[in-house]
Write an enzyme that holds these catalytic residues in place. Structure first.
Site, PDB file in Angstrom:
ATOM      1  N   TYR A   1     -10.291  14.950 -10.033  1.00  0.00           N
ATOM      2  CA  TYR A   1      -9.568  14.211 -11.065  1.00  0.00           C
ATOM      3  C   TYR A   1      -8.624  15.146 -11.811  1.00  0.00           C
ATOM      4  CZ  TYR A   1      -8.682  10.937 -14.886  1.00  0.00           C
ATOM      5  OH  TYR A   1      -8.071  10.096 -15.794  1.00  0.00           O
TER       6      TYR A   1
ATOM      7  N   ASP B   1       0.881  -1.159   0.000  1.00  0.00           N
ATOM      8  CA  ASP B   1       0.000   0.000   0.000  1.00  0.00           C
ATOM      9  C   ASP B   1       0.926   1.219   0.000  1.00  0.00           C
ATOM     10  OD1 ASP B   1      -1.620   2.161   0.558  1.00  0.00           O
ATOM     11  OD2 ASP B   1      -2.792   1.136   2.110  1.00  0.00           O
TER      12      ASP B   1
END
Length: 304
Positions: A174, A74
């Site tokens: 985004y 991760d």
């Protein structure tokens, strides 16, 4: 095009699927040893809840001719990233190519919501996945990469700097995420040259990722059937195409000429001579501006 990366060590951070998997496999096809990371393994899925795994990616790297090594990681967890880099150092003693392809934010974006309407926690999570992961990974990996001259850092994003500077990318979060990745490569290009290393940002075109193929209910073998519903899908490209772009950059003894540049798979294909899996050279970003953005009927003639 023949590319040789025998003896080179690469880390593709975020190689579970999509562009990351394509990049890892093509680096392997050129002979590199490739560490592939991600959160989805055969024992556990990430929040993406997709079936692709890092083990499968590593197996494809090895089958292509390289050596694939899967390491669950991760990239928001500093200790996991630190341990990853320490393992590469212990096992290989060097790192030649770092590809930051970590993402995983598609399912969090509300494409039609303004900033004040967008779920704030999801928006901030997008930025953490797209920006913090790249910073954390580079922080720990770059000391190993610059130990030997000739290192290459590739920040993978969506859209060239030229395109993103002039177009809003669908959603506040985004847009900010993808522009930030381009800028990270530019910033690194100011810090790395004195250590003999190069940094670039790289974007694929309209990528036929596993998720995109599922969305259109097609496979890589019959992807053109999707053009019935979305004609502009005719310009799409396989993940192998951006992978071949990375392999070409990594094998270029004069790669420093690209330092700080924002590149695309289509542009690099014209320079290095590689093709997509069907033998074509799609130039998606030029097509998006000149055909799709101009409101013209879908026609890839002259663009692939």
């Amino acid at each position: 095009m023949t590319v040789t990366l025998n003896g080179k060590i690469a880390l593709v951070a975020g190689a579970t699927r999509g562009a990351g998997r394509g990049i890892a496999v093509e680096l392997g096809a050129a002979g590199a040893t490739v560490y592939v990371t991600g959160r989805t393994t055969r024992e556990r899925r990430s929040e993406m809840d997709r079936p692709e795994t890092i083990e499968e990616t590593a197996e494809r790297v090895t089958a292509a001719g390289g050596r694939g090594i899967a390491v669950p990681c991760d990239h928001l967890d500093r200790e996991q990233v630190r341990a990853l880099v320490e393992r590469i150092d212990r096992e290989q003693g060097r790192l030649d190519v770092l590809v930051n392809d970590i993402w995983g934010g598609d399912q969090l974006a509300s494409w039609d919501d303004s900033l004040w309407e967008h779920d704030l926690d999801k928006g901030l999570r997008i930025l953490r996945l797209a920006v913090d992961t790249h910073i954390i990974t580079s922080h720990y990996a770059l000391p190993l990469l610059i130990r030997n001259p000739g290192g290459l850092v590739i920040e993978v994003t969506d859209g060239t700097t030229e395109y993103n500077d002039e177009h809003y990318r669908n959603s506040f979060f985004y847009d900010l995420a993808k522009v930030s990745v381009n800028r990270m490569a530019f910033a690194l290009s100011k810090e790395l040259p004195e250590h003999g290393a190069t940094a670039v940002s790289l974007t694929p075109g309209w990528l036929r990722s596993e998720m995109m193929l599922d969305l259109f209910k097609v496979t890589e073998e019959n992807w053109r059937d999707a053009t019935k519903d979305q004609p502009h899908f005719v310009i799409s490209e396989s993940p192998a195409y951006v992978g071949r772009a990375v392999a070409a950059l990594a094998a270029d003894p004069d790669v420093a000429r690209w330092n700080g540049r924002s590149l695309s798979s289509g542009r690099l294909a014209q320079v290095y001579g590689f093709t997509d899996v069907d033998g074509s050279r799609p130039d998606a970003w030029r097509y998006i501006v000149e055909i799709e953005g101009a409101g013209k009927p879908a026609d890839a003639t002259g663009y692939r």
